[in-house]
Scaffold this motif. Structure first.
Motif, PDB file in Angstrom:
ATOM      1  N   LEU A 161       0.902  -1.334   0.114  1.00 58.73           N
ATOM      2  CA  LEU A 161      -0.061  -0.047   0.080  1.00 58.73           C
ATOM      3  C   LEU A 161       0.871   1.216  -0.031  1.00 58.73           C
ATOM      4  CD1 LEU A 161      -2.995  -0.906   2.484  1.00 58.73           C
ATOM      5  CD2 LEU A 161      -2.787  -1.262  -0.142  1.00 58.73           C
ATOM      6  N   THR A 178      -4.333   3.711  -2.277  1.00 57.67           N
ATOM      7  CA  THR A 178      -4.914   3.508  -1.021  1.00 57.67           C
ATOM      8  C   THR A 178      -4.284   3.088   0.356  1.00 57.67           C
ATOM      9  OG1 THR A 178      -6.995   2.658  -0.034  1.00 57.67           O
ATOM     10  CG2 THR A 178      -5.963   1.213  -1.398  1.00 57.67           C
ATOM     11  N   SER A 180      -6.285   2.372   2.923  1.00 57.56           N
ATOM     12  CA  SER A 180      -7.346   1.581   3.334  1.00 57.56           C
ATOM     13  C   SER A 180      -8.364   2.266   4.229  1.00 57.56           C
ATOM     14  CB  SER A 180      -6.994   0.318   4.205  1.00 57.56           C
ATOM     15  OG  SER A 180      -6.603   0.829   5.564  1.00 57.56           O
ATOM     16  N   HIS A 181      -8.084   3.696   4.213  1.00 57.87           N
ATOM     17  CA  HIS A 181      -9.271   4.562   4.887  1.00 57.87           C
ATOM     18  C   HIS A 181      -9.546   5.721   3.755  1.00 57.87           C
ATOM     19  CE1 HIS A 181      -8.594   3.159   8.821  1.00 57.87           C
ATOM     20  NE2 HIS A 181      -7.621   3.494   8.818  1.00 57.87           N
ATOM     21  N   ARG A 250       0.460  -8.826  -4.613  1.00 55.40           N
ATOM     22  CA  ARG A 250      -0.675  -8.440  -5.505  1.00 55.40           C
ATOM     23  C   ARG A 250      -1.252  -7.274  -4.992  1.00 55.40           C
ATOM     24  NH1 ARG A 250      -6.130  -9.650  -5.261  1.00 55.40           N
ATOM     25  NH2 ARG A 250      -5.400 -10.551  -2.766  1.00 55.40           N
ATOM     26  N   PRO A 252      -4.670  -5.047  -4.107  1.00 61.85           N
ATOM     27  CA  PRO A 252      -5.964  -5.441  -4.004  1.00 61.85           C
ATOM     28  C   PRO A 252      -6.930  -4.948  -4.828  1.00 61.85           C
ATOM     29  CG  PRO A 252      -5.268  -3.956  -2.184  1.00 61.85           C
ATOM     30  CD  PRO A 252      -4.126  -4.174  -2.745  1.00 61.85           C
ATOM     31  N   THR A 254      -9.436  -2.663  -6.320  1.00 63.30           N
ATOM     32  CA  THR A 254     -10.157  -1.846  -5.613  1.00 63.30           C
ATOM     33  C   THR A 254     -11.377  -1.329  -6.369  1.00 63.30           C
ATOM     34  OG1 THR A 254      -8.740  -0.288  -6.782  1.00 63.30           O
ATOM     35  CG2 THR A 254      -7.949  -0.868  -4.499  1.00 63.30           C
ATOM     36  N   ARG A 256     -14.103  -2.741  -6.995  1.00 64.76           N
ATOM     37  CA  ARG A 256     -15.270  -3.167  -6.330  1.00 64.76           C
ATOM     38  C   ARG A 256     -15.712  -2.262  -5.124  1.00 64.76           C
ATOM     39  NH1 ARG A 256     -13.666  -6.280  -1.800  1.00 64.76           N
ATOM     40  NH2 ARG A 256     -11.273  -6.324  -2.073  1.00 64.76           N
ATOM     41  N   LEU A 257     -14.733  -1.551  -4.678  1.00 69.27           N
ATOM     42  CA  LEU A 257     -14.805  -0.536  -3.488  1.00 69.27           C
ATOM     43  C   LEU A 257     -15.425   0.814  -3.724  1.00 69.27           C
ATOM     44  CD1 LEU A 257     -11.171  -1.450  -1.984  1.00 69.27           C
ATOM     45  CD2 LEU A 257     -13.623  -2.408  -1.106  1.00 69.27           C
ATOM     46  N   VAL A 356     -22.035   5.115   7.142  1.00 69.70           N
ATOM     47  CA  VAL A 356     -20.987   4.432   7.395  1.00 69.70           C
ATOM     48  C   VAL A 356     -20.477   3.599   5.921  1.00 69.70           C
ATOM     49  CG1 VAL A 356     -21.707   3.792   9.653  1.00 69.70           C
ATOM     50  CG2 VAL A 356     -22.725   2.521   7.677  1.00 69.70           C
ATOM     51  N   ARG A 357     -20.500   4.328   4.984  1.00 69.15           N
ATOM     52  CA  ARG A 357     -20.197   3.766   3.721  1.00 69.15           C
ATOM     53  C   ARG A 357     -19.213   4.565   3.140  1.00 69.15           C
ATOM     54  NH1 ARG A 357     -20.186  -1.114   2.507  1.00 69.15           N
ATOM     55  NH2 ARG A 357     -20.669  -0.780   0.336  1.00 69.15           N
ATOM     56  N   PRO A 358     -18.241   4.516   2.378  1.00 73.93           N
ATOM     57  CA  PRO A 358     -17.535   5.333   1.836  1.00 73.93           C
ATOM     58  C   PRO A 358     -18.205   6.224   0.905  1.00 73.93           C
ATOM     59  CG  PRO A 358     -16.472   3.236   1.312  1.00 73.93           C
ATOM     60  CD  PRO A 358     -17.896   2.998   1.839  1.00 73.93           C
ATOM     61  N   LEU A 373     -12.062   8.858  -2.841  1.00 72.15           N
ATOM     62  CA  LEU A 373     -13.008   8.007  -1.900  1.00 72.15           C
ATOM     63  C   LEU A 373     -12.267   8.139  -0.518  1.00 72.15           C
ATOM     64  CD1 LEU A 373     -14.301   4.569  -2.250  1.00 72.15           C
ATOM     65  CD2 LEU A 373     -12.937   4.859  -0.280  1.00 72.15           C
ATOM     66  N   THR A 375     -13.469   7.094   3.614  1.00 72.70           N
ATOM     67  CA  THR A 375     -14.190   6.054   4.527  1.00 72.70           C
ATOM     68  C   THR A 375     -14.680   7.174   5.644  1.00 72.70           C
ATOM     69  OG1 THR A 375     -12.500   5.286   5.643  1.00 72.70           O
ATOM     70  CG2 THR A 375     -13.093   4.065   3.902  1.00 72.70           C
ATOM     71  N   PRO A 376     -16.025   7.236   6.096  1.00 75.36           N
ATOM     72  CA  PRO A 376     -16.310   7.778   7.159  1.00 75.36           C
ATOM     73  C   PRO A 376     -15.725   7.361   8.275  1.00 75.36           C
ATOM     74  CG  PRO A 376     -18.180   6.935   6.105  1.00 75.36           C
ATOM     75  CD  PRO A 376     -16.826   6.391   5.613  1.00 75.36           C
TER      76      PRO A 376
ATOM     77  N   ILE B 366     -13.735   3.683   9.568  1.00 74.66           N
ATOM     78  CA  ILE B 366     -13.855   2.648   8.936  1.00 74.66           C
ATOM     79  C   ILE B 366     -12.879   2.142   7.845  1.00 74.66           C
ATOM     80  CG2 ILE B 366     -15.789   1.741   6.822  1.00 74.66           C
ATOM     81  CD1 ILE B 366     -17.789   3.641   8.663  1.00 74.66           C
ATOM     82  N   VAL B 367     -12.776   0.846   7.718  1.00 74.49           N
ATOM     83  CA  VAL B 367     -11.554   0.394   6.901  1.00 74.49           C
ATOM     84  C   VAL B 367     -12.099  -0.166   5.629  1.00 74.49           C
ATOM     85  CG1 VAL B 367      -9.728  -1.286   6.726  1.00 74.49           C
ATOM     86  CG2 VAL B 367     -10.303   0.013   8.923  1.00 74.49           C
ATOM     87  N   LEU B 368     -11.340   0.084   4.673  1.00 72.71           N
ATOM     88  CA  LEU B 368     -12.024  -0.387   3.217  1.00 72.71           C
ATOM     89  C   LEU B 368     -11.731  -2.052   3.255  1.00 72.71           C
ATOM     90  CD1 LEU B 368     -10.483   2.127   0.696  1.00 72.71           C
ATOM     91  CD2 LEU B 368     -12.944   1.893   1.043  1.00 72.71           C
ATOM     92  N   LEU B 370     -10.051  -4.188   1.819  1.00 71.50           N
ATOM     93  CA  LEU B 370      -9.263  -4.453   0.903  1.00 71.50           C
ATOM     94  C   LEU B 370      -8.894  -6.044   0.695  1.00 71.50           C
ATOM     95  CD1 LEU B 370      -6.760  -1.524   1.166  1.00 71.50           C
ATOM     96  CD2 LEU B 370      -8.466  -1.801  -0.438  1.00 71.50           C
TER      97      LEU B 370
END
Lengths: 380, 385
Positions: A161, A178, A180-181, A250, A252, A254, A256-257, A356-358, A373, A375-376, B366-368, B370
């Motif tokens: 990352l 990303t 991850s946040h 690899r 991830p 992303t 689909r996010l 609670v969704r990105p 994007l 994340t909250p 909140i964590v994606l 991944l």
């Protein structure tokens, strides 16, 4: 080896190469810069084993005022060599290797003699097959870098990352980062030959490498050539080769996010919103919870921050339009600030699906070429 | 106190509170005596016999009989054995002590909820306003001591004063089964007569320094200026200047925040392969995660503890820029720490995973997801193993 050159021309190239040189390397020779003088000109090389930069100063370019009296090669301590060149008195300078790798640097009446190292001890840069290359537009690619590196992780706990995932296929380049946040994604079109367009590349380049690359790219250059091997990437402009190691592993998936539905969409001027977020984050930074809250209602959008230890702040935010349902959500203002700065001065849309969704930020003029994007934060 | 341009007013004393410190007398040893009357009158030392452990253990408590020989808690069991060879060495029955401690706490709770337990055998109580509406803290302390005796047949000592610092000194003043009350008007005299080592925070090292400075009693301390004490002892000097003046405003904290949550497991069969270790780490992280969410906490630092077959114990920690709560992330970090320091060839007898630096879970980043696909693949792999 002996050459004379215009000092400012030399200094510019030196500064480029210096970007790859770290003073904290465990391999002593890598604190040095390699200089090769041959009939065509000078080649400067620096490396920290993650990044290697090679710059060429051609003899034929008259503005360099380069004269090579004797060909040869030497490695000099980069840090003080650079300082010396910077402080020399005259417009031109002469570098000459004497006995036992001692090297003299003279300019007018000033003369330094410093200890060099045999250039044969310098490691070899990778040989990259230049057949499989393609061209990227410099200005756009710089944008891609600056807009994505902000979302890359700066923490080594997930090494993959810390890189930018670059995927080239169907005549376009997709860059994703990303931590991850948050996530930043940019797409640019590429012009390719039909043969090139058949191929797909999927690599992860360290964000640090791309940040340095962006700094060496001159706005005057139109395109940059990119070549990929299994574990290296080479960026090539006319007189600069920039090598970087690729990250293993690899990346991830992303895609689909990124939410494809929108419950609430608000149009802001990015710069105005940035101002409001910056004010709201003043207190959240002091407190333990670095969180601000956004309340979106059709007639009123409010941003607030509450840090029990210091105090609270509330501000009504100017917006251009709003569609969809009312929503309340909290987020880390730092992520929002980074994202907004990447847009600069333009109208953007912020699209929410749930507290609670990105949520995503995109340019108001529709298009999928740039998405941020975030994340909250779920509050309890 | 004057510093540069600034003048600081003398600190003032707050005598409005009523604090009781209750300390069970030689708690663990007394429990053992209660359970086994044959031990009465004999020196009882709560520690495994040094002959069984090769001299490794530490004394948890000694009864008053054993203390006569110079045995005290935190001393090595070997040393205790040398001082008192005929002592009764008894391994601690900690589940029992915990159960009794909970019974004692029930007694406290009849009077107040402002209870700050310091350990299984002592606690501070703020009874300024109490459930019985009693004015006299002394009366409450007497009743508590009597009720503890009636309920668990153990004696306790209590100290009563207007702050925690003096109350604790007071409970220590007459032991066992003592009750010492130090009202505000007597406090200063009491403190001035106290040997300097009784002041909280004065350990071995600072005691030497105190003696060098000719400070032997509270009185000597009282004579020194605030600046002088700060100069020699830093923050402790600031605090001592106040304490000797009977000032300690620290509140009784009924909800002492937990600083860490961890789980560890000892393996009767030494773990000899990496997949075994990884599987155990996964089990531990699942437990830690569920305890974290039960306690509504999250933390930024992950620690693993490894005890090898030869009893060598190592720990390694990793502090992250964000809070971990998700079990995948926790497992990933624990696994990485193992890869960093673990030596499977040494054989593993104990593993522990702890999350520290805990904060109440008032919010959660909140964590994606991944690694969701990856994680479920891994679980399948381990199941196949």
């Amino acid at each position: 080896m002996k050459f004379t050159i215009k000092r400012t021309a030399f200094l510019n190239r030196l500064a480029d190469v210096q970007r790859a040189i770290s003073s904290r390397t465990t391999i002593p020779i890598l604190t040095g810069i390699k200089i090769i003088a041959d009939r065509d000109g000078l080649t400067l090389t620096g490396s920290d084993s993650d990044i290697s930069i090679e710059a060429f100063i051609p003899i034929e370019e008259e503005s360099n005022q380069l004269e090579i009296e004797e060909t040869g090669a030497i490695v000099l301590q980069a840090r003080f060599f650079n300082e010396i060149v910077r402080k020399l008195p005259e417009e031109t300078m002469t570098v000459e290797v004497l006995d036992r790798f001692q090297t003299s640097i003279t300019s007018a009446s000033a003369s330094f003699t410093i200890n060099g190292i045999d250039a044969n001890n310098y490691p070899h840069l990778p040989v990259i097959d230049e057949n499989e290359s393609f061209h990227l537009p410099v200005n756009l690619f710089k944008q891609v870098i600056n807009q994505t590196v902000i979302a890359a992780s700066s923490h080594e706990s997930r090494p993959i990352l810390t890189g930018i995932n670059i995927v080239i296929e169907n005549e376009q380049l997709l860059a994703v980062a990303t931590d991850s946040h948050r996530l930043s994604q940019r797409v640019i079109p590429l012009s390719m030959t039909p043969e090139q367009a058949q191929k797909t590349y999927n690599v992860v380049i360290p964000a640090k490498s791309l940040i340095e690359l962006a700094k060496t790219l001159e706005d005057t250059a139109e395109t940059i050539e990119m070549m990929v091997t299994e574990n290296q990437v080479l960026f090539k402009t006319e007189n600069l080769y920039f090598y970087s190691r690729l990250l293993e592993g690899r990346y991830p998936d992303t895609n689909r996010l990124i939410p494809d539905q929108t419950a609430t969409s608000v149009e802001f001027d990015a710069h105005t919103l940035l101002g409001s977020i910056e004010r709201a984050s003043l207190l959240s930074h002091e407190g333990k919870n670095n969180v601000v809250k956004l309340s979106v209602n059709p007639d009123r959008i409010k941003i607030s921050g509450n840090s029990p230890e210091v105090g609270n702040v509330e501000e009504e935010v100017a917006f251009k339009s709003m569609t969809g349902e009312s929503i309340d959500l909290s987020f880390n203002p730092d992520y929002m600030k980074d994202a907004l700065r990447a847009f600069g001065q333009m109208d953007i849309k912020v699209k929410f699906t749930s507290p609670v969704r990105p949520f995503i930020l995109v340019p108001a003029a529709e298009g999928k070429e740039f998405i941020q994007l975030i994340t909250p934060v779920r509050t309890f | 106190m004057d510093i540069g341009l600034l003048h600081f007013d003398e600190p003032k004393r707050d005598t409005s509170r009523k604090i009781i410190h209750v300390d069970m007398d030689a708690f663990f040893a007394s429990v053992e005596e209660r359970e086994n009357p044959n031990l009465k009158g004999k020196p009882v030392i709560i520690a495994r016999h040094p002959k069984e452990t090769g001299g490794k253990g530490v004394v948890a408590t000694a009864n008053y009989e054993a203390r006569k020989y110079g045995v005290h808690s935190a001393m090595s069991a070997q040393r205790a054995f040398e001082l008192c060879p005929h002592g009764q060495f008894i391994p601690g029955h900690f589940d029992l002590y915990r159960a009794i401690s909970a019974q004692v706490r029930e007694v406290f709770r009849r009077y107040t909820d402002m209870i700050e337990p310091l350990s299984l055998d002592e606690a501070y109580l703020d009874v300024t306003s109490n459930k019985m509406g009693l004015k006299s803290a002394t009366l409450i302390a007497q009743r508590i001591q009597r009720e503890i005796w009636e309920k668990v047949h153990l004696t306790s000592s209590a100290g009563v004063s207007y702050n925690k610092f003096i109350a604790k000194l007071a409970s220590d003043f007459h032991k066992p089964a003592g009750l010492t009350v130090i009202p505000p008007e007597d406090a200063l005299q009491f403190l001035r007569e106290l040997p300097i080592e009784k002041f909280y925070g004065v350990g071995k090292k600072s005691l030497e320094k105190m003696h060098e400075l000719n400070i032997f009693t509270g009185e000597d301390l009282y004579q020194r200026s605030e600046l002088e004490l700060i100069h020699h002892f830093g923050k402790m000097g600031y605090s001592l200047y106040r304490k000797v003046r009977g000032i300690d405003n620290a509140p009784v904290q009924p909800f002492r925040e937990r600083k860490s949550i961890g789980k560890e497991d000892t393996y009767h069969q030494i773990l000899r392969t990496e997949p075994e270790v990884i599987a155990e780490l996964r089990k531990l992280t699942v437990k830690v995660q569920s305890s974290l969410s039960k306690n509504q906490k999250h933390g930024k630092t992950v620690v693993i503890k490894i005890r090898y077959a030869d009893f060598e114990t190592v720990t390694k920690r990793m502090t992250l820029p964000h809070y971990v709560r998700d079990k995948e992330e926790l497992f990933f970090q624990a696994q990485n720490l193992w890869y960093e320091i673990g030596m499977i060839e040494k054989g593993v007898r104990l593993l522990g995973v702890t999350v520290t630096g805990l904060d109440p879970l008032t919010f959660e980043n909140i964590v994606l997801p991944l690694w969701e696909a990856e994680a479920s693949n891994k679980e399948i792999e381990t199941e196949n193993d």
